[in-house]
Write a protein that holds these residues in place. Structure first.
Motif, mmCIF file in Angstrom:
data_model
loop_
_atom_site.group_PDB
_atom_site.id
_atom_site.type_symbol
_atom_site.label_atom_id
_atom_site.label_comp_id
_atom_site.label_asym_id
_atom_site.label_seq_id
_atom_site.Cartn_x
_atom_site.Cartn_y
_atom_site.Cartn_z
ATOM 1 N N LEU A 159 -6.125 1.320 5.850
ATOM 2 C CA LEU A 159 -5.110 1.216 4.813
ATOM 3 C C LEU A 159 -4.235 -0.006 5.056
ATOM 4 C CD1 LEU A 159 -3.890 4.936 4.788
ATOM 5 C CD2 LEU A 159 -5.620 3.902 3.285
ATOM 6 N N MET A 160 -3.763 -0.594 3.964
ATOM 7 C CA MET A 160 -2.851 -1.733 4.041
ATOM 8 C C MET A 160 -1.729 -1.532 3.034
ATOM 9 S SD MET A 160 -2.351 -4.549 1.791
ATOM 10 C CE MET A 160 -1.080 -5.801 1.942
ATOM 11 N N THR A 161 -0.498 -1.892 3.436
ATOM 12 C CA THR A 161 0.617 -1.839 2.502
ATOM 13 C C THR A 161 1.584 -2.971 2.780
ATOM 14 O OG1 THR A 161 2.311 -0.413 1.516
ATOM 15 C CG2 THR A 161 2.101 -0.333 3.908
ATOM 16 N N TYR A 162 2.313 -3.354 1.744
ATOM 17 C CA TYR A 162 3.476 -4.231 1.890
ATOM 18 C C TYR A 162 4.640 -3.474 1.267
ATOM 19 C CZ TYR A 162 6.564 -8.223 1.989
ATOM 20 O OH TYR A 162 7.624 -9.053 2.252
ATOM 21 N N PRO A 163 5.426 -2.775 2.078
ATOM 22 C CA PRO A 163 6.434 -1.861 1.538
ATOM 23 C C PRO A 163 7.674 -2.578 1.019
ATOM 24 C CG PRO A 163 6.542 -1.886 3.922
ATOM 25 C CD PRO A 163 5.378 -2.756 3.547
ATOM 26 N N ALA A 164 8.498 -1.836 0.321
ATOM 27 C CA ALA A 164 9.780 -2.369 -0.130
ATOM 28 C C ALA A 164 10.685 -2.605 1.066
ATOM 29 C CB ALA A 164 10.439 -1.385 -1.096
ATOM 30 N N LYS A 165 11.518 -3.644 0.971
ATOM 31 C CA LYS A 165 12.512 -3.892 2.008
ATOM 32 C C LYS A 165 13.402 -2.663 2.166
ATOM 33 C CE LYS A 165 16.029 -6.499 0.943
ATOM 34 N NZ LYS A 165 17.214 -5.623 1.157
ATOM 35 N N GLY A 166 13.565 -2.221 3.410
ATOM 36 C CA GLY A 166 14.365 -1.032 3.661
ATOM 37 C C GLY A 166 13.635 0.266 3.409
ATOM 38 N N GLY A 167 12.343 0.168 3.092
ATOM 39 C CA GLY A 167 11.578 1.364 2.749
ATOM 40 C C GLY A 167 10.748 1.916 3.883
ATOM 41 N N THR A 168 11.215 1.727 5.104
ATOM 42 C CA THR A 168 10.447 2.134 6.279
ATOM 43 C C THR A 168 10.110 3.624 6.268
ATOM 44 O OG1 THR A 168 11.464 0.373 7.589
ATOM 45 C CG2 THR A 168 10.466 2.187 8.800
ATOM 46 N N ALA A 169 11.109 4.455 6.051
ATOM 47 C CA ALA A 169 10.887 5.905 6.103
ATOM 48 C C ALA A 169 9.949 6.362 4.999
ATOM 49 C CB ALA A 169 12.220 6.642 6.024
ATOM 50 N N ALA A 170 10.174 5.865 3.783
ATOM 51 C CA ALA A 170 9.331 6.264 2.657
ATOM 52 C C ALA A 170 7.888 5.815 2.868
ATOM 53 C CB ALA A 170 9.885 5.670 1.361
ATOM 54 N N SER A 171 7.720 4.598 3.387
ATOM 55 C CA SER A 171 6.384 4.086 3.650
ATOM 56 C C SER A 171 5.678 4.925 4.712
ATOM 57 C CB SER A 171 6.470 2.626 4.096
ATOM 58 O OG SER A 171 5.199 2.100 4.384
ATOM 59 N N ASN A 172 6.413 5.308 5.731
ATOM 60 C CA ASN A 172 5.816 6.116 6.796
ATOM 61 C C ASN A 172 5.334 7.462 6.266
ATOM 62 O OD1 ASN A 172 5.095 6.477 9.577
ATOM 63 N ND2 ASN A 172 6.825 7.888 9.780
ATOM 64 N N ARG A 173 6.134 8.103 5.411
ATOM 65 C CA ARG A 173 5.726 9.385 4.823
ATOM 66 C C ARG A 173 4.464 9.218 3.993
ATOM 67 N NH1 ARG A 173 11.401 9.855 4.133
ATOM 68 N NH2 ARG A 173 11.233 9.118 1.981
ATOM 69 N N TRP A 174 4.421 8.162 3.179
ATOM 70 C CA TRP A 174 3.276 7.897 2.305
ATOM 71 C C TRP A 174 2.017 7.706 3.146
ATOM 72 C CZ3 TRP A 174 -0.878 5.632 0.376
ATOM 73 C CH2 TRP A 174 -1.086 5.537 -1.004
ATOM 74 N N LEU A 175 2.115 6.845 4.137
ATOM 75 C CA LEU A 175 0.946 6.534 4.962
ATOM 76 C C LEU A 175 0.499 7.727 5.801
ATOM 77 C CD1 LEU A 175 1.980 2.956 6.151
ATOM 78 C CD2 LEU A 175 0.214 3.521 4.459
ATOM 79 N N ALA A 176 1.450 8.498 6.296
ATOM 80 C CA ALA A 176 1.099 9.679 7.095
ATOM 81 C C ALA A 176 0.314 10.682 6.262
ATOM 82 C CB ALA A 176 2.359 10.318 7.661
ATOM 83 N N GLU A 177 0.726 10.871 5.013
ATOM 84 C CA GLU A 177 -0.001 11.800 4.140
ATOM 85 C C GLU A 177 -1.394 11.263 3.815
ATOM 86 O OE1 GLU A 177 -1.117 14.984 1.747
ATOM 87 O OE2 GLU A 177 0.352 14.781 3.363
ATOM 88 N N ALA A 178 -1.488 9.966 3.576
ATOM 89 C CA ALA A 178 -2.800 9.375 3.301
ATOM 90 C C ALA A 178 -3.714 9.503 4.519
ATOM 91 C CB ALA A 178 -2.643 7.918 2.891
ATOM 92 N N ARG A 179 -3.162 9.274 5.707
ATOM 93 C CA ARG A 179 -3.959 9.439 6.934
ATOM 94 C C ARG A 179 -4.457 10.876 7.061
ATOM 95 N NH1 ARG A 179 -2.774 5.569 11.893
ATOM 96 N NH2 ARG A 179 -4.628 6.696 12.548
ATOM 97 N N ARG A 180 -3.576 11.826 6.792
ATOM 98 C CA ARG A 180 -3.943 13.235 6.919
ATOM 99 C C ARG A 180 -5.103 13.562 5.990
ATOM 100 N NH1 ARG A 180 -3.607 17.852 4.574
ATOM 101 N NH2 ARG A 180 -2.542 16.994 2.736
ATOM 102 N N GLN A 181 -5.013 13.110 4.742
ATOM 103 C CA GLN A 181 -6.060 13.411 3.776
ATOM 104 C C GLN A 181 -7.368 12.690 4.104
ATOM 105 O OE1 GLN A 181 -5.135 13.427 -0.392
ATOM 106 N NE2 GLN A 181 -2.995 14.025 -0.066
ATOM 107 N N LEU A 182 -7.261 11.467 4.597
ATOM 108 C CA LEU A 182 -8.471 10.734 4.974
ATOM 109 C C LEU A 182 -9.179 11.406 6.150
ATOM 110 C CD1 LEU A 182 -7.159 7.082 4.619
ATOM 111 C CD2 LEU A 182 -9.119 8.037 3.371
ATOM 112 N N GLU A 183 -8.406 11.822 7.132
ATOM 113 C CA GLU A 183 -8.988 12.500 8.289
ATOM 114 C C GLU A 183 -9.671 13.798 7.874
ATOM 115 O OE1 GLU A 183 -5.573 12.720 10.768
ATOM 116 O OE2 GLU A 183 -5.723 10.627 11.417
ATOM 117 N N ALA A 184 -9.048 14.509 6.933
ATOM 118 C CA ALA A 184 -9.651 15.747 6.432
ATOM 119 C C ALA A 184 -10.958 15.473 5.694
ATOM 120 C CB ALA A 184 -8.663 16.472 5.516
ATOM 121 N N ALA A 185 -11.059 14.266 5.115
ATOM 122 C CA ALA A 185 -12.271 13.897 4.381
ATOM 123 C C ALA A 185 -13.318 13.238 5.284
ATOM 124 C CB ALA A 185 -11.910 12.943 3.240
#
Length: 352
Positions: free
Chosen positions: A166-192
């Motif tokens: 996965l690759m992202t360029y998040p919004a400035k100051g969006g560290t927490a939101a980006s981490n939540r998004w990526l963590a959920e994507a990782r979880r779903q990918l691992e399940a798949a």
């Protein structure tokens, strides 16, 4: 050659400050278990890309095929192109590049994946493709973790391709939101059954918070090598840390409160980025660079106790250093001790 011999406008790079900025970021990445993959869009110089790798970077990031070709010619062997590459001619160049270096690209649509697959299905090595994710930046990228999984499955099933992560360029100051998004994507990918080997994010404004994105294992800063007025405002470094300035000459003093510099929009970016004017004149910090035409910069001296004279040379800290580099064919490297070296901007304007 000294600075007195340099014609203006000119871009000056303080080599010692650039080196210190590179080391500081690499040390931070090493201490926090992150891979660093710097973006060369800021400097576009092979010598600095090589130095970034020497200091420990896994490779580099380029935004254009032309940039990547220049860097490959310069001996860089591991390159990420985080962009949707479309069109027959570009895909042919992409194939040629992939035969020379370890290459990764990104995609956020089935159309992009289809083009990659068509180009690479007969190649000896598959092309590694990452899914680009919009984690708040509002630019390219799939809009949900579910969409990321669907696209990852398409990459995995496509001839000539390999799913890379996965690759992202998040919004400035969006560290927490980006981490939540990526963590959920990782979880779903691992399940798949498609665990992402690489999750890469970036952005110099949040560089010193990179370790907070625990779902990622790679960071891609660019501006950090030089820094600029905006990055100082964001707290990434101080004015003293900034390595790039624009050398200018005062060409007119038509009134007591106005000076004109030989640096307009063709030498300084018109990006404001929240700043009140177009750059900070280091020798006259109370003056305001209030306007840019093509070859003229208008300096308001109303609030400045000291006034520059016609013929005086000053240094300007730009709001945004990246587009400034792209405006010049050459930059002046200022080495410790004051020696200067004029070098071409290797990857500037490389389209084909």
């Amino acid at each position: 050659m000294t600075l007195d011999d340099i014609d203006t406008p000119a871009v000056l790079i303080d080599v010692a400050k650039a080196e210190a900025n590179l080391k500081r970021a690499q040390d931070y990445a090493d201490q926090n278990g992150l891979t660093l993959r710097p973006h060369i869009k800021t400097h576009k110089l092979v010598r600095f890309a090589r130095r970034q790798v020497e200091l420990g970077a896994a490779g580099i990031t380029c935004q254009k095929i032309g940039e990547a070709e220049v860097m490959a010619d310069g001996g860089i062997t591991d390159i990420l192109l985080p962009y949707n590459i479309l069109g027959a001619s570009k895909l042919e160049r992409l194939k040629a590049l992939a035969r020379r270096v370890t290459l990764k690209v990104t995609a956020d649509s089935e159309a992009t994946i289809a083009g990659y697959s068509e180009a690479f299905r007969s190649e000896a090595e598959p092309l590694t493709v990452l899914v680009e994710c919009d984690t708040g930046g509002g630019r390219c990228g799939v809009q949900s973790a579910e969409a990321a999984v669907a696209l990852a499955k398409s990459i995995d099933a496509a001839e000539g391709l390999r799913f890379g992560g996965l690759m992202t360029y998040p919004a400035k100051g969006g560290t927490a939101a980006s981490n939540r998004w990526l963590a959920e994507a990782r979880r779903q990918l691992e399940a798949a059954g498609l665990s992402p080997a690489l999750v890469t994010t970036g952005g110099t404004p949040d560089l010193w918070r990179a370790a907070e994105v625990s779902a990622a294992n790679e960071y891609r800063p660019g501006t950090y090598i030089y820094l600029d007025r905006f990055q100082v405002a964001e707290g990434v470094g101080s004015i003293e840390d900034c390595a790039l300035t624009v050398l200018a000459t005062v060409v007119s003093r038509p009134t007591e409160t106005r000076a004109i510099l030989d640096t307009g929009s063709k030498a300084l970016t018109s990006d404001l980025l929240g700043m009140p004017d177009y750059g900070l004149v280091l020798e006259y910090p109370d003056a305001k660079l209030v306007g840019l035409s093509e070859e003229h910069g208008t300096l308001d001296l109303t609030g400045s106790a000291r006034k520059p004279e016609v013929g005086e040379r000053v240094r300007i800290l730009p709001n945004h250093c990246c587009p400034v580099t792209n405006l010049f064919d050459e930059v002046v490297l200022v080495h410790p001790g004051g020696e200067t070296e004029i070098v071409p901007v290797d990857a500037r304007g490389r389209l084909r």
